[in-house]
Design a protein around this motif. Structure first.
Motif, PDB file in Angstrom:
ATOM      1  N   GLY A 147      53.640  31.188  42.066  1.00  0.00           N
ATOM      2  CA  GLY A 147      52.895  31.265  43.300  1.00  0.00           C
ATOM      3  C   GLY A 147      53.133  32.544  44.076  1.00  0.00           C
ATOM      4  N   PHE A 148      52.174  32.851  44.919  1.00  0.00           N
ATOM      5  CA  PHE A 148      52.242  34.069  45.716  1.00  0.00           C
ATOM      6  C   PHE A 148      53.414  34.032  46.693  1.00  0.00           C
ATOM      7  CE2 PHE A 148      51.108  36.404  49.565  1.00  0.00           C
ATOM      8  CZ  PHE A 148      50.822  37.654  49.039  1.00  0.00           C
ATOM      9  N   GLY A 149      53.608  32.894  47.305  1.00  0.00           N
ATOM     10  CA  GLY A 149      54.664  32.797  48.302  1.00  0.00           C
ATOM     11  C   GLY A 149      56.040  33.048  47.721  1.00  0.00           C
ATOM     12  N   TRP A 150      56.329  32.411  46.596  1.00  0.00           N
ATOM     13  CA  TRP A 150      57.644  32.581  45.956  1.00  0.00           C
ATOM     14  C   TRP A 150      57.866  34.030  45.536  1.00  0.00           C
ATOM     15  CZ3 TRP A 150      59.301  34.196  41.152  1.00  0.00           C
ATOM     16  CH2 TRP A 150      60.636  33.925  40.833  1.00  0.00           C
ATOM     17  N   THR A 151      56.829  34.616  44.959  1.00  0.00           N
ATOM     18  CA  THR A 151      56.970  35.981  44.447  1.00  0.00           C
ATOM     19  C   THR A 151      57.032  36.995  45.590  1.00  0.00           C
ATOM     20  OG1 THR A 151      55.590  35.254  42.597  1.00  0.00           O
ATOM     21  CG2 THR A 151      56.058  37.603  42.749  1.00  0.00           C
ATOM     22  N   ALA A 152      56.173  36.827  46.593  1.00  0.00           N
ATOM     23  CA  ALA A 152      56.158  37.769  47.706  1.00  0.00           C
ATOM     24  C   ALA A 152      57.460  37.731  48.486  1.00  0.00           C
ATOM     25  CB  ALA A 152      54.983  37.465  48.630  1.00  0.00           C
ATOM     26  N   ALA A 153      58.082  36.546  48.582  1.00  0.00           N
ATOM     27  CA  ALA A 153      59.351  36.439  49.303  1.00  0.00           C
ATOM     28  C   ALA A 153      60.458  37.205  48.614  1.00  0.00           C
ATOM     29  CB  ALA A 153      59.734  34.970  49.441  1.00  0.00           C
ATOM     30  N   ARG A 154      60.322  37.411  47.319  1.00  0.00           N
ATOM     31  CA  ARG A 154      61.351  38.126  46.560  1.00  0.00           C
ATOM     32  C   ARG A 154      60.978  39.580  46.285  1.00  0.00           C
ATOM     33  NH1 ARG A 154      61.390  33.075  46.193  1.00  0.00           N
ATOM     34  NH2 ARG A 154      63.260  31.854  45.686  1.00  0.00           N
ATOM     35  N   GLN A 155      59.835  39.985  46.813  1.00  0.00           N
ATOM     36  CA  GLN A 155      59.383  41.375  46.631  1.00  0.00           C
ATOM     37  C   GLN A 155      60.160  42.278  47.577  1.00  0.00           C
ATOM     38  OE1 GLN A 155      55.182  41.941  47.341  1.00  0.00           O
ATOM     39  NE2 GLN A 155      55.523  44.073  47.938  1.00  0.00           N
ATOM     40  N   LYS A 156      60.910  43.201  47.026  1.00  0.00           N
ATOM     41  CA  LYS A 156      61.762  44.083  47.826  1.00  0.00           C
ATOM     42  C   LYS A 156      61.147  45.459  48.038  1.00  0.00           C
ATOM     43  CE  LYS A 156      64.869  40.854  47.945  1.00  0.00           C
ATOM     44  NZ  LYS A 156      65.068  40.073  49.171  1.00  0.00           N
ATOM     45  N   ILE A 157      60.143  45.823  47.238  1.00  0.00           N
ATOM     46  CA  ILE A 157      59.554  47.159  47.303  1.00  0.00           C
ATOM     47  C   ILE A 157      58.069  47.026  47.609  1.00  0.00           C
ATOM     48  CG2 ILE A 157      59.130  49.322  46.060  1.00  0.00           C
ATOM     49  CD1 ILE A 157      61.532  48.699  44.321  1.00  0.00           C
ATOM     50  N   ASP A 158      57.611  47.790  48.569  1.00  0.00           N
ATOM     51  CA  ASP A 158      56.195  47.783  48.920  1.00  0.00           C
ATOM     52  C   ASP A 158      55.384  48.475  47.826  1.00  0.00           C
ATOM     53  OD1 ASP A 158      54.054  47.378  51.008  1.00  0.00           O
ATOM     54  OD2 ASP A 158      53.909  49.544  50.692  1.00  0.00           O
ATOM     55  N   TYR A 159      54.279  47.856  47.450  1.00  0.00           N
ATOM     56  CA  TYR A 159      53.476  48.417  46.361  1.00  0.00           C
ATOM     57  C   TYR A 159      52.805  49.727  46.767  1.00  0.00           C
ATOM     58  CZ  TYR A 159      54.201  43.822  44.261  1.00  0.00           C
ATOM     59  OH  TYR A 159      54.773  42.691  43.739  1.00  0.00           O
ATOM     60  N   HIS A 160      52.480  49.871  48.053  1.00  0.00           N
ATOM     61  CA  HIS A 160      51.973  51.167  48.502  1.00  0.00           C
ATOM     62  C   HIS A 160      53.011  52.252  48.250  1.00  0.00           C
ATOM     63  CE1 HIS A 160      49.671  48.245  50.954  1.00  0.00           C
ATOM     64  NE2 HIS A 160      48.689  49.127  50.867  1.00  0.00           N
ATOM     65  N   GLY A 161      54.263  51.927  48.526  1.00  0.00           N
ATOM     66  CA  GLY A 161      55.341  52.895  48.315  1.00  0.00           C
ATOM     67  C   GLY A 161      55.481  53.278  46.862  1.00  0.00           C
ATOM     68  N   LEU A 162      55.278  52.297  45.964  1.00  0.00           N
ATOM     69  CA  LEU A 162      55.353  52.614  44.529  1.00  0.00           C
ATOM     70  C   LEU A 162      54.277  53.623  44.140  1.00  0.00           C
ATOM     71  CD1 LEU A 162      56.037  49.215  42.703  1.00  0.00           C
ATOM     72  CD2 LEU A 162      57.570  51.174  42.926  1.00  0.00           C
ATOM     73  N   ILE A 163      53.051  53.402  44.630  1.00  0.00           N
ATOM     74  CA  ILE A 163      51.961  54.328  44.304  1.00  0.00           C
ATOM     75  C   ILE A 163      52.259  55.716  44.860  1.00  0.00           C
ATOM     76  CG2 ILE A 163      49.517  54.831  44.671  1.00  0.00           C
ATOM     77  CD1 ILE A 163      49.035  51.806  44.798  1.00  0.00           C
ATOM     78  N   GLY A 164      52.643  55.759  46.142  1.00  0.00           N
ATOM     79  CA  GLY A 164      52.949  57.058  46.750  1.00  0.00           C
ATOM     80  C   GLY A 164      54.089  57.766  46.068  1.00  0.00           C
ATOM     81  N   ALA A 165      55.161  57.013  45.738  1.00  0.00           N
ATOM     82  CA  ALA A 165      56.312  57.631  45.062  1.00  0.00           C
ATOM     83  C   ALA A 165      55.916  58.159  43.692  1.00  0.00           C
ATOM     84  CB  ALA A 165      57.448  56.619  44.932  1.00  0.00           C
ATOM     85  N   GLY A 166      55.073  57.396  42.994  1.00  0.00           N
ATOM     86  CA  GLY A 166      54.655  57.847  41.669  1.00  0.00           C
ATOM     87  C   GLY A 166      53.875  59.139  41.712  1.00  0.00           C
ATOM     88  N   VAL A 167      52.896  59.211  42.618  1.00  0.00           N
ATOM     89  CA  VAL A 167      52.084  60.428  42.724  1.00  0.00           C
ATOM     90  C   VAL A 167      52.946  61.604  43.176  1.00  0.00           C
ATOM     91  CG1 VAL A 167      50.145  61.493  43.925  1.00  0.00           C
ATOM     92  CG2 VAL A 167      49.966  59.136  43.148  1.00  0.00           C
ATOM     93  N   LEU A 168      53.849  61.369  44.132  1.00  0.00           N
ATOM     94  CA  LEU A 168      54.698  62.457  44.626  1.00  0.00           C
ATOM     95  C   LEU A 168      55.666  62.943  43.561  1.00  0.00           C
ATOM     96  CD1 LEU A 168      55.482  61.246  48.255  1.00  0.00           C
ATOM     97  CD2 LEU A 168      53.988  63.124  47.563  1.00  0.00           C
TER      98      LEU A 168
END
Length: 950
Positions: A838-859
């Motif tokens: 479920g989204f709730g269980w997974t989102a509660a354990r998400q430690k890294i923002d996905y926007h940050g992953l995209i930005g970090a990758g491009v940078l």
């Protein structure tokens, strides 16, 4: 300072005003001015070398084989124009700080101004004509923003559109002319082109190139018949008008003619085209300026006239005339910028620019009166100011140029110049003080009049001591224009025998006489019907706009089938014509024996494809069939020894099918039948013809040898030695074509961010959100919240999948794998957690923002590419080496791994951000299946009475 840095500084400066406006208007203006000042100081450091006759160059090779290089050079002409652009630009920044009202967005204004300044500096410093063309069109775009800065004024918006239409169209013509020159010479570098005068003028393409280039120059510098856009640009704020009319936009065309003078001038075609256009523009605009009542309109037409004067001098084609043209460029910049700023002060203080409502201001605004009078007398050509010197020299050159009509018209142009200059001074500042000004006038504070006062001082200093303050610059710039050494002798007195003396006296006397007759002549001028350029322009543009609208409505129906049908029919028709009108030779390569496994796979692929075409109305079944097609294609890649492609294809299929399933949940499961039988038959014929054509083309290519050696041999030979890897596919992606990959991951990140933005729009209150809240699924849910077996299996598989992803990433440079596939594998592992727990269980354990992953990758990918510059290598050049540590075998480290890490992070972030966005839509729509997690003990869900019974 590097020329590239000087050209880049204004563009870097565009980032600051929007940020620093929060710190206050003074901080915003000071920071903006400091960037321009830094670029100006960097330019001034090159003065000693330029005066010694040296040419300063900075070169960055990008695609040398195609002539695409970032090359800059600085000679006397570039020094003159870059100095005017940056120097007057600095004064404009100061002036604008006090001119703009608190209601005007100053940060936005300075951003546009710096963008325009950077484009102009780029034009005058560019060595590569392709780079120059980019900057050239950028000036049209940025001037559009500046002229239309006051968006609330209809005349500002129209002036901006007019300027963009005229100068942009001329720029397109100039592109063609410059490309012709480059083709004649065999190089796109200006320093090379300027050395091939004889070859260019002997070419049959000389005249077409000349006309096309002059179209670009004439439209930019407002020469007849393209003069009309410049007066309408006066709807811009006065700082913009002062900058455009004195040192930048309109001088770009003059610069182009001066820059190309060594190779294009000296022919009858150049003389008659350039001289005629300049002379006619000079006289016509001066006459119109004399009858204008708006201060800025008068100055705008005077600018057009003086640009015609400079154009005429360049058209003469002589060394002396070119020298005078250079000198007048300096003089015109000083007095015209001062006059426009003075007109802005009058408008700012009196709230009007109408000369008929002014007069007597010398008593109320003595400082402004002094500045405007000095600059106005210089514009009229009155001694001892600098405008007198260049006007006398112009008349001298005209007097020695045949036929006689040229000096005669030059005197008439000078006569009107005297008339409108004296009218500006007399009707604005002289006479008695009035009691009906729209606003009580007075001199502004020092901040507003400091810039025009400094320019007025230069007008006087150059006029009194021309050789000290301008002679050295004139010599350097004129030498660059003519390609010869110049030693100008600028003086006030040329003797009684000089025809320029008597021509000048006639102009001054005639101008004063016209001023006295202005009232009577103005009534005649207003009574006589005359063509209005704006009306002519509108009469041409309006029917063209209607035609374009009609064509757009007819062609852009919104039906994808119609677009694809038209494109397919066109491609097939052109291909059929080429096939049946040409000759053919049989293929020399034998066909490969078809094995049973390949035949079965091909039949499965055909069956699935036909099923998609026939069953496409059932969307869920179609999605399953698309997945089957992707799986068969993946097997085909593996069969054809392309494991990298197979891994990528199957990973993409899994990720996209899951995301499409989520999206399909909110769409109808069946597509209604909309196409009649006739259209279906037509589409079937087109599709069949297109398929047969593509199949035939592929067959023809594969059964014949290539006309040119394949690039695959280069990649195979250099993959290990040049890229440090034995996996050729990965080395191509992260090294040989790393720039392409960088662009692809950037687009992928943008696409995921757009999905997120669309989700945010859906979740905000509004019609779309209302429809989402009222959405009811058209199929019943299974009601199974979180299947236990799937939860356990996915959580057990997660660490294994992560390990596999890391393994695929690390091995990718030498064996099948890499960052793209690894990112998809890890994304699929995480997607399964969303599906199972479920989204709730997974989102509660998400430690890294996905926007940050995209930005970090491009940078990270960008930083890896930029890092190669510090090693003196082109962008995206990788480096590698072999190392050995105690207890370990020799291993390789490559910068390509860092680039691949950027790819990995971007792909992972993009897939997960898209999934997260779709999940949020599901929650808002009322679906609770994936909200809660299965992480509860079964006994916790036992009802209370059962607990008590226990």
């Amino acid at each position: 300072m590097s020329l590239a840095l000087i050209a880049a500084l204004p563009f870097l400066g565009t980032l600051l005003p929007g940020l620093l406006i929060r710190a206050g208007r003074n901080a915003c203006a000071a920071t903006t001015g400091s960037v321009t000042l830094l670029a100006l100081v960097g330019l001034l450091l090159h003065i000693p070398a330029v005066l010694r006759g040296e040419t300063i160059q900075t070169r960055f090779d990008w695609l040398p084989a195609l002539g695409l290089n970032a090359t800059f050079f600085l000679d006397g002409l570039g020094l003159l124009f870059a100095g005017l652009i940056l120097g007057i630009g600095l004064l404009i920044i100061l002036y604008a700080r006090f001119y703009l009202s608190p209601r005007d967005p100053m940060g936005q204004f300075y951003t546009y101004l710096m963008l325009f300044q950077g484009a102009m500096v780029g034009i005058v410093l560019s060595d590569n004509i392709l780079l120059l063309l980019v900057f050239w069109e950028l000036t049209s775009l940025s001037s559009f923003l500046l002229i239309g800065y006051w968006k609330h004024l209809p005349e500002g918006r129209q002036g901006a559109r007019m300027a963009l239409t005229v100068t942009g169209g001329g720029g397109l013509a100039m592109i063609a002319g410059m490309l012709i020159l480059g083709n004649i010479v065999g190089s796109y570098d200006l320093t090379v082109i300027l050395q091939h005068k004889a070859e260019i003028q002997a070419s049959d393409w000389y005249l077409p190139a000349l006309i096309l280039i002059l179209l670009g120059a004439f439209t930019k510098s407002a020469q007849f018949p393209f003069h009309f856009w410049l007066p309408h640009a006066m709807a811009a704020p006065t700082p913009v008008s002062a900058y455009l009319h004195s040192a930048t936009m309109v001088k770009a065309g003059i610069f182009l003619m001066a820059r190309m003078w060594p190779v294009l001038a000296g022919t009858p075609e150049w003389f008659w085209i350039v001289t005629s256009a300049g002379l006619f523009t000079m006289v016509m605009a001066a006459k119109i300026a004399f009858f204008k009542d708006d201060l800025k309109a008068l100055l705008a037409f005077s600018t057009v006239s003086h640009l015609g004067l400079i154009t005429m001098l360049l058209g003469f084609g002589t060394k002396a005339a070119a020298t005078v043209a250079v000198f007048h460029i300096i003089n015109h910049a000083t007095f015209k910028a001062a006059l426009f700023m003075s007109a802005g002060i009058v408008d700012h203080e009196t709230h009007t620019r109408d000369i008929k409502r002014l007069g007597g201001l010398r008593h109320l605004m003595p400082v402004t009166f002094t500045i405007a009078t000095v600059a106005g007398l210089s514009m009229a050509g009155i001694p001892p100011f600098n405008g007198f010197l260049s006007k006398e020299m112009m008349l001298e050159e005209a007097a020695h140029t045949a036929p006689w009509v040229i000096p005669a018209l030059a005197v008439i142009g000078a006569l009107f110049s005297v008339a409108y200059s004296f009218r500006l001074i007399a009707h604005t500042f002289l006479g008695p003080v009035r009691d009906d000004y729209p606003h009580k006038p007075h001199d502004p504070g020092f901040g507003m009049w400091a810039a025009p006062a400094l320019l007025a001082v230069l007008v006087v200093l150059i006029g009194l001591m021309p050789m000290t303050f301008a002679g050295w610059l004139v010599d350097a710039a004129a030498g660059a224009v003519t390609g010869e050494g110049v030693n100008a002798h600028i003086k006030h007195w040329h003797g009684l025998q000089s025809p320029a003396l008597w021509m000048s006296l006639a102009a001054i006397g005639g101008g004063l006489m016209l001023l006295g007759l202005h009232a009577a002549m103005d009534r005649i001028w207003l009574a006589i019907p005359r063509p209005e350029a704006k009306r002519i322009f509108d009469a041409i543009i309006e029917p063209l706009a209607r035609l374009a609208g009609a064509l757009t409505r007819a062609l852009h129906t919104g039906r994808m089938g119609g677009y694809l049908g038209a494109a397919t029919a066109t491609i097939v028709a052109v291909g059929a014509y080429a096939f049946f009108s040409g000759s053919h030779t049989p293929g020399s390569r034998p066909l490969t024996v078809i094995e049973p496994v390949a035949a079965i796979g091909w039949l499965a692929l055909m069956a699935a494809t036909i099923a998609v075409a026939t069953l496409h109305r059932q969307r869920l079944l179609t999605l399953v069939l698309v997945g089957v097609i992707g799986l068969v294609v993946s097997v085909g890649f593996a069969y054809l020894s392309a494991p990298d492609l197979a891994l990528t294809q199957i990973s993409v299929e899994v990720a996209t099918v899951i995301l499409l399933l989520l999206a399909l949940n909110f769409l109808p499961k069946y597509t209604p039948s909309e196409s009649p039988t006739g259209r279906k038959l037509r589409d079937a014929v087109l599709a069949g013809a297109g398929g047969l054509a593509v199949g035939g083309l592929i067959y023809a290519l594969m059964t014949r040898d290539f006309a040119f050696p394949t690039i695959a041999d280069f990649h195979l030979a250099n993959s290990k030695t040049g890229g440090g890897g034995t996996n050729v596919v990965n080395v191509i992606l992260v090294d040989f074509r790393g720039y392409d990959t960088f662009g692809e991951i950037t687009v992928l990140g943008i696409a995921a961010t757009l999905i997120y933005a669309l989700t945010e729009a859906l979740l905000r209150p509004g019609p779309a959100n209302t429809r989402l809240l009222n959405w009811v699924s058209d199929t019943p849910d299974a009601g199974d919240r979180h299947p236990l077996m799937m939860v356990v299996a996915t959580r057990m598989m997660l660490p294994i999948a992560l390990m596999v992803g890391i393994y695929i990433f690390l091995r990718g440079h030498n064996v099948p794998g890499g960052g793209f596939v690894a990112g998809l594998v890890v994304a699929i592992a995480l997607v399964m957690q969303y599906m199972a727990s479920g989204f709730g269980w997974t989102a509660a354990r998400q430690k890294i923002d996905y926007h940050g992953l995209i930005g970090a990758g491009v940078l990270i990918a960008a930083a890896t590419g930029i890092g190669s510059w510090f090693a003196g290598a082109p962008f995206m050049t990788s480096a590698f080496g072999y190392f050995k540590l105690p207890g370990l075998e020799e291993f390789e480290l490559a910068t390509a791994a860092l680039f691949d890490l950027g790819v990995f992070l971007t792909v992972l972030g993009a897939v997960m951000l898209a999934l997260s966005s779709l999940s949020r839509i599901a929650i808002r729509a009322g679906q609770t299946v994936n909200v809660e997690a299965y992480d509860v003990h079964p006994e916790d869900e036992v009802p209370a009475p059962a607990q008590e019974a226990k």
